[in-house]
Design a protein around this motif. Structure first.
Motif, PDB file in Angstrom:
ATOM      1  N   GLU A 125      -1.265  10.099  -7.901  1.00 39.57           N
ATOM      2  CA  GLU A 125      -0.418   8.908  -8.048  1.00 39.57           C
ATOM      3  C   GLU A 125      -0.986   7.718  -7.285  1.00 39.57           C
ATOM      4  O   GLU A 125      -1.016   6.586  -7.785  1.00 39.57           O
ATOM      5  N   ALA A 126      -1.434   7.980  -6.054  1.00 44.05           N
ATOM      6  CA  ALA A 126      -1.966   6.893  -5.231  1.00 44.05           C
ATOM      7  C   ALA A 126      -3.278   6.367  -5.804  1.00 44.05           C
ATOM      8  O   ALA A 126      -3.521   5.150  -5.825  1.00 44.05           O
ATOM      9  N   ALA A 130      -3.884   2.582  -7.000  1.00 43.40           N
ATOM     10  CA  ALA A 130      -4.932   1.759  -6.390  1.00 43.40           C
ATOM     11  C   ALA A 130      -5.884   1.218  -7.449  1.00 43.40           C
ATOM     12  O   ALA A 130      -6.314   0.054  -7.384  1.00 43.40           O
ATOM     13  N   GLN A 131      -6.213   2.044  -8.421  1.00 42.09           N
ATOM     14  CA  GLN A 131      -7.089   1.584  -9.502  1.00 42.09           C
ATOM     15  C   GLN A 131      -6.416   0.484 -10.319  1.00 42.09           C
ATOM     16  O   GLN A 131      -7.062  -0.493 -10.715  1.00 42.09           O
ATOM     17  N   ARG A 132      -5.124   0.638 -10.566  1.00 45.21           N
ATOM     18  CA  ARG A 132      -4.388  -0.393 -11.311  1.00 45.21           C
ATOM     19  C   ARG A 132      -4.371  -1.704 -10.524  1.00 45.21           C
ATOM     20  O   ARG A 132      -4.605  -2.787 -11.081  1.00 45.21           O
ATOM     21  N   ALA A 133      -4.101  -1.617  -9.237  1.00 46.26           N
ATOM     22  CA  ALA A 133      -4.050  -2.824  -8.408  1.00 46.26           C
ATOM     23  C   ALA A 133      -5.408  -3.517  -8.357  1.00 46.26           C
ATOM     24  O   ALA A 133      -5.496  -4.744  -8.462  1.00 46.26           O
ATOM     25  N   GLN A 134      -6.468  -2.736  -8.210  1.00 43.77           N
ATOM     26  CA  GLN A 134      -7.804  -3.328  -8.147  1.00 43.77           C
ATOM     27  C   GLN A 134      -8.174  -3.986  -9.475  1.00 43.77           C
ATOM     28  O   GLN A 134      -8.761  -5.074  -9.498  1.00 43.77           O
ATOM     29  N   ARG A 179     -10.381  -7.029  -2.509  1.00 42.46           N
ATOM     30  CA  ARG A 179     -10.222  -5.583  -2.356  1.00 42.46           C
ATOM     31  C   ARG A 179      -8.764  -5.192  -2.158  1.00 42.46           C
ATOM     32  O   ARG A 179      -8.009  -5.891  -1.470  1.00 42.46           O
ATOM     33  N   VAL A 180      -8.395  -4.073  -2.764  1.00 44.02           N
ATOM     34  CA  VAL A 180      -7.117  -3.415  -2.498  1.00 44.02           C
ATOM     35  C   VAL A 180      -7.417  -2.125  -1.754  1.00 44.02           C
ATOM     36  O   VAL A 180      -8.240  -1.320  -2.198  1.00 44.02           O
ATOM     37  N   LYS A 181      -6.763  -1.946  -0.629  1.00 44.81           N
ATOM     38  CA  LYS A 181      -6.996  -0.764   0.209  1.00 44.81           C
ATOM     39  C   LYS A 181      -5.736   0.089   0.250  1.00 44.81           C
ATOM     40  O   LYS A 181      -4.656  -0.395   0.600  1.00 44.81           O
ATOM     41  N   ALA A 182      -5.862   1.353  -0.114  1.00 47.23           N
ATOM     42  CA  ALA A 182      -4.743   2.290  -0.028  1.00 47.23           C
ATOM     43  C   ALA A 182      -4.650   2.839   1.388  1.00 47.23           C
ATOM     44  O   ALA A 182      -5.667   3.176   2.006  1.00 47.23           O
ATOM     45  N   ASP A 183      -3.415   2.929   1.895  1.00 45.83           N
ATOM     46  CA  ASP A 183      -3.222   3.383   3.271  1.00 45.83           C
ATOM     47  C   ASP A 183      -1.981   4.261   3.336  1.00 45.83           C
ATOM     48  O   ASP A 183      -0.873   3.810   3.033  1.00 45.83           O
ATOM     49  N   MET A 184      -2.166   5.490   3.732  1.00 47.81           N
ATOM     50  CA  MET A 184      -1.055   6.440   3.784  1.00 47.81           C
ATOM     51  C   MET A 184       0.007   6.014   4.791  1.00 47.81           C
ATOM     52  O   MET A 184       1.211   6.129   4.543  1.00 47.81           O
ATOM     53  N   ARG A 196      -8.581 -11.310   8.260  1.00 50.74           N
ATOM     54  CA  ARG A 196      -9.501 -10.712   7.283  1.00 50.74           C
ATOM     55  C   ARG A 196      -8.833 -10.800   5.914  1.00 50.74           C
ATOM     56  O   ARG A 196      -8.376  -9.801   5.354  1.00 50.74           O
ATOM     57  N   PRO A 197      -8.771 -11.991   5.348  1.00 53.20           N
ATOM     58  CA  PRO A 197      -7.936 -12.206   4.164  1.00 53.20           C
ATOM     59  C   PRO A 197      -8.556 -11.776   2.840  1.00 53.20           C
ATOM     60  O   PRO A 197      -8.081 -12.178   1.787  1.00 53.20           O
ATOM     61  N   ARG A 198      -9.577 -10.972   2.872  1.00 52.54           N
ATOM     62  CA  ARG A 198     -10.189 -10.525   1.619  1.00 52.54           C
ATOM     63  C   ARG A 198      -9.594  -9.220   1.106  1.00 52.54           C
ATOM     64  O   ARG A 198      -9.980  -8.744   0.040  1.00 52.54           O
ATOM     65  N   THR A 199      -8.672  -8.635   1.862  1.00 56.40           N
ATOM     66  CA  THR A 199      -8.141  -7.314   1.524  1.00 56.40           C
ATOM     67  C   THR A 199      -6.621  -7.317   1.551  1.00 56.40           C
ATOM     68  O   THR A 199      -6.008  -7.907   2.443  1.00 56.40           O
ATOM     69  N   ILE A 200      -6.018  -6.659   0.567  1.00 56.48           N
ATOM     70  CA  ILE A 200      -4.579  -6.393   0.560  1.00 56.48           C
ATOM     71  C   ILE A 200      -4.399  -4.896   0.763  1.00 56.48           C
ATOM     72  O   ILE A 200      -4.986  -4.092   0.032  1.00 56.48           O
ATOM     73  N   THR A 201      -3.619  -4.534   1.756  1.00 61.63           N
ATOM     74  CA  THR A 201      -3.379  -3.125   2.055  1.00 61.63           C
ATOM     75  C   THR A 201      -2.066  -2.684   1.424  1.00 61.63           C
ATOM     76  O   THR A 201      -1.029  -3.323   1.614  1.00 61.63           O
ATOM     77  N   PHE A 202      -2.122  -1.602   0.677  1.00 68.25           N
ATOM     78  CA  PHE A 202      -0.941  -1.034   0.023  1.00 68.25           C
ATOM     79  C   PHE A 202      -0.658   0.347   0.597  1.00 68.25           C
ATOM     80  O   PHE A 202      -1.570   1.181   0.707  1.00 68.25           O
ATOM     81  N   GLY A 203       0.596   0.598   0.913  1.00 63.04           N
ATOM     82  CA  GLY A 203       0.996   1.963   1.211  1.00 63.04           C
ATOM     83  C   GLY A 203       0.891   2.820  -0.039  1.00 63.04           C
ATOM     84  O   GLY A 203       1.143   2.348  -1.156  1.00 63.04           O
ATOM     85  N   THR A 204       0.516   4.071   0.138  1.00 66.77           N
ATOM     86  CA  THR A 204       0.319   4.939  -1.029  1.00 66.77           C
ATOM     87  C   THR A 204       1.620   5.172  -1.792  1.00 66.77           C
ATOM     88  O   THR A 204       1.611   5.291  -3.022  1.00 66.77           O
ATOM     89  N   ILE A 205       2.738   5.212  -1.086  1.00 71.45           N
ATOM     90  CA  ILE A 205       4.020   5.384  -1.777  1.00 71.45           C
ATOM     91  C   ILE A 205       4.333   4.153  -2.623  1.00 71.45           C
ATOM     92  O   ILE A 205       4.864   4.259  -3.738  1.00 71.45           O
ATOM     93  N   PHE A 206       3.986   2.983  -2.116  1.00 67.43           N
ATOM     94  CA  PHE A 206       4.214   1.750  -2.876  1.00 67.43           C
ATOM     95  C   PHE A 206       3.336   1.727  -4.127  1.00 67.43           C
ATOM     96  O   PHE A 206       3.782   1.345  -5.211  1.00 67.43           O
ATOM     97  N   LEU A 207       2.085   2.129  -3.980  1.00 70.73           N
ATOM     98  CA  LEU A 207       1.187   2.185  -5.137  1.00 70.73           C
ATOM     99  C   LEU A 207       1.743   3.116  -6.213  1.00 70.73           C
ATOM    100  O   LEU A 207       1.710   2.797  -7.408  1.00 70.73           O
ATOM    101  N   ALA A 208       2.252   4.257  -5.783  1.00 64.03           N
ATOM    102  CA  ALA A 208       2.789   5.220  -6.742  1.00 64.03           C
ATOM    103  C   ALA A 208       4.105   4.749  -7.348  1.00 64.03           C
ATOM    104  O   ALA A 208       4.448   5.131  -8.473  1.00 64.03           O
ATOM    105  N   GLY A 209       4.837   3.918  -6.620  1.00 66.36           N
ATOM    106  CA  GLY A 209       6.156   3.486  -7.080  1.00 66.36           C
ATOM    107  C   GLY A 209       6.148   2.295  -8.009  1.00 66.36           C
ATOM    108  O   GLY A 209       7.211   1.848  -8.454  1.00 66.36           O
ATOM    109  N   LEU A 210       4.950   1.760  -8.310  1.00 68.37           N
ATOM    110  CA  LEU A 210       4.830   0.595  -9.200  1.00 68.37           C
ATOM    111  C   LEU A 210       3.943   0.976 -10.387  1.00 68.37           C
ATOM    112  O   LEU A 210       2.781   0.584 -10.463  1.00 68.37           O
ATOM    113  N   PRO A 211       4.470   1.731 -11.346  1.00 69.11           N
ATOM    114  CA  PRO A 211       3.614   2.269 -12.409  1.00 69.11           C
ATOM    115  C   PRO A 211       3.267   1.290 -13.526  1.00 69.11           C
ATOM    116  O   PRO A 211       2.469   1.635 -14.402  1.00 69.11           O
TER     117      PRO A 211
END
Length: 341
Positions: A125-126, A130-134, A179-184, A196-211
Motif C-alpha cells: 500500500e505504501a 509513494a509511486q502515485r505521489a511521485q 521528491r516524495v519520501k515515504a516515512d513510517m 530542504r524544500p525539494r522533498t515532501i515527506t508522507f507518512g506511509t499510512i497517509f500514502l495508503a489512505g489516499l488511493p
C-alpha cells in the motif's frame, strides 16, 4: 490534534534553541543646545498669526478631501452566508461523505488513519501510494502555480514590483520540489522541511489512505503551498485575506496558522478540481471532485488552535467556493459560469 502538520509549525512550537540574547542599549550622548534670544511678540501680531494659521490649515484640509475620495474602492465581502447558501454547503458535505463510502477509490478518513497500526515503508500500500505521489508531483506543481495566480487576482493583491518578485520566488520554490519520501514514523501526516524544500515527506499510512489521483493532488498541493510561502512568509497577505473572508462567511475564527492551513487546503481543492477538468472520464463529476476533501469525512471531528476540525475545513472551503458546492450537489457548474465559459 494536528492532522497534517508541517515541520515549520512543529519547529516553531517545540524548538529547544535558546531565545536570542538582548543587550541593553547604550545611553545616547547628551545634547548640547545653543541659547537663542527670547522673542517678544505683541498680542495683535500673535492673534493675526494664529488666525492665518487656522485659515491655511482649514483650506489645506478642504483641498485634500476630494483627493481622498478619488479612486474605486472594492466592496466588502458579505458578512455572512444566506440560509440558502448554508443549506447548499451542508448538502455538499453530505454528498462528499456519501460518495466516499461508495467510491472504490474513496479516501480513508483521518481519524480512521490514526487508528491504524504503523505501516512499513515497503508494504504494498505504501509503495503504491509513494509511486502515485511521485508520478503526480510534476502535475501538482503546475496546478499549484496556476491556482495561486488565480487567488492573487481574485483577492486583488497589490501588483507592485516587489510583490511580483516575491511571487516569482514563491513559484520558483514550488517548481524545484522533486521528491516524495515515504516515512513510517510520520504515519498519517505529510510535512515539509523548509530548509530542504525539494522533498515532501508522507507518512506511509497517509500514502495508503489516499488511493485516488484527485486526493493525492490535493494533499501534494497543500504541502507545495507551504513551500511557496517559504521561511520569509511570502504568502502571508494571501493567507490573511482568505482567512478573513472565511471568518466572515462562516463565523469561525480563522486567523494566523489556521488561515495558512485553510489556504493550503483551498489551493489543494482548486488544484484537484483543475486536474479533473484536464483529465475527463466517464465518472460522475461529484464523485471525482469530492475526492479532494474526502479524508476530512471523520466521525471524531476535532481541531486545534492551528487547524480547523476536518469537517469545518470542508465547510469553510465550500463557503469560499460556492461553485464547488454547486457542482457537488447538482453535478455541474452554475449556469452563470457555464455562460461565461
Amino acid at each position: 490534534m494536528k492532522f497534517k502538520a508541517t515541520e515549520r509549525t512543529a519547529l516553531s512550537q517545540y524548538s529547544n534553541s535558546p531565545a536570542p540574547l538582548r543587550l541593553p542599549l547604550s545611553a545616547s550622548p547628551p545634547f548640547r543646545t545653543s541659547a537663542y534670544p527670547r522673542l517678544y511678540v505683541s498680542r495683535t501680531i500673535a492673534l493675526l498669526t494664529l488666525f492665518s494659521l487656522l485659515v491655511f490649515s482649514s483650506s489645506g484640509l478642504a483641498q485634500r478631501r476630494p483627493s481622498e475620495r478619488k479612486g474605486s474602492h472594492s466592496k466588502a465581502w458579505p458578512e455572512s452566508m444566506s440560509p440558502a447558501a448554508r443549506e447548499l454547503v451542508e448538502r455538499a458535505i453530505e454528498v462528499i461523505c456519501t460518495e466516499r463510502r461508495k467510491d472504490p477509490k474513496g479516501s480513508h478518513p483521518i481519524d480512521e488513519m490514526q487508528a491504524r497500526p504503523s505501516l512499513p515503508v515497503y508494504s504494498a500500500e505504501a509503495v503504491a501510494g509513494a509511486q502515485r505521489a511521485q508520478r503526480l508531483l510534476p502535475v501538482a506543481r503546475n496546478l499549484v502555480t496556476s491556482s495561486i495566480e488565480k487567488l492573487v487576482i481574485e483577492y486583488k493583491l497589490p501588483q507592485t514590483k516587489s510583490f511580483k518578485l516575491n511571487m516569482r520566488r514563491a513559484i520558483g520554490r514550488v517548481q524545484i520540489v522533486r521528491r516524495v519520501k515515504a516515512d513510517m514514523a510520520s504515519r498519517d501526516n505529510a510535512s515539509v522541511f523548509l530548509r530542504r524544500p525539494r522533498t515532501i515527506t508522507f507518512g506511509t499510512i497517509f500514502l495508503a489512505g489516499l488511493p485516488s489521483d484527485e486526493a493525492m493532488i490535493s494533499v501534494l498541493a497543500h504541502e507545495l503551498v507551504h513551500i511557496a510561502d517559504g521561511e520569509g512568509d511570502t504568502l502571508r497577505l494571501l493567507f490573511r485575506l482568505v482567512g478573513n473572508r472565511a471568518s466572515r462567511l462562516t463565523g469561525m475564527r480563522i486567523y494566523e496558522q489556521r488561515a495558512e492551513e485553510l489556504t493550503c487546503d483551498l489551493v489543494g481543492a482548486m488544484s484537484a478540481r483543475s486536474f479533473v477538468s484536464e483529465t475527463p472520464d466517464y465518472s460522475p463529476l461529484p464523485g471525482r471532485i469530492s475526492r479532494a476533501v474526502q479524508h476530512n469525512c471523520v466521525e471524531d471531528d476535532e481541531g486545534d488552535e492551528d487547524h480547523l476540525s476536518p469537517r469545518n475545513t470542508i465547510r469553510a472551503l465550500l463557503a469560499l467556493s460556492p461553485s464547488f458546492a454547486h457542482e457537488l450537489v447538482y453535478g455541474q457548474m452554475p449556469l452563470r459560469l457555464i455562460r461565461n465559459n
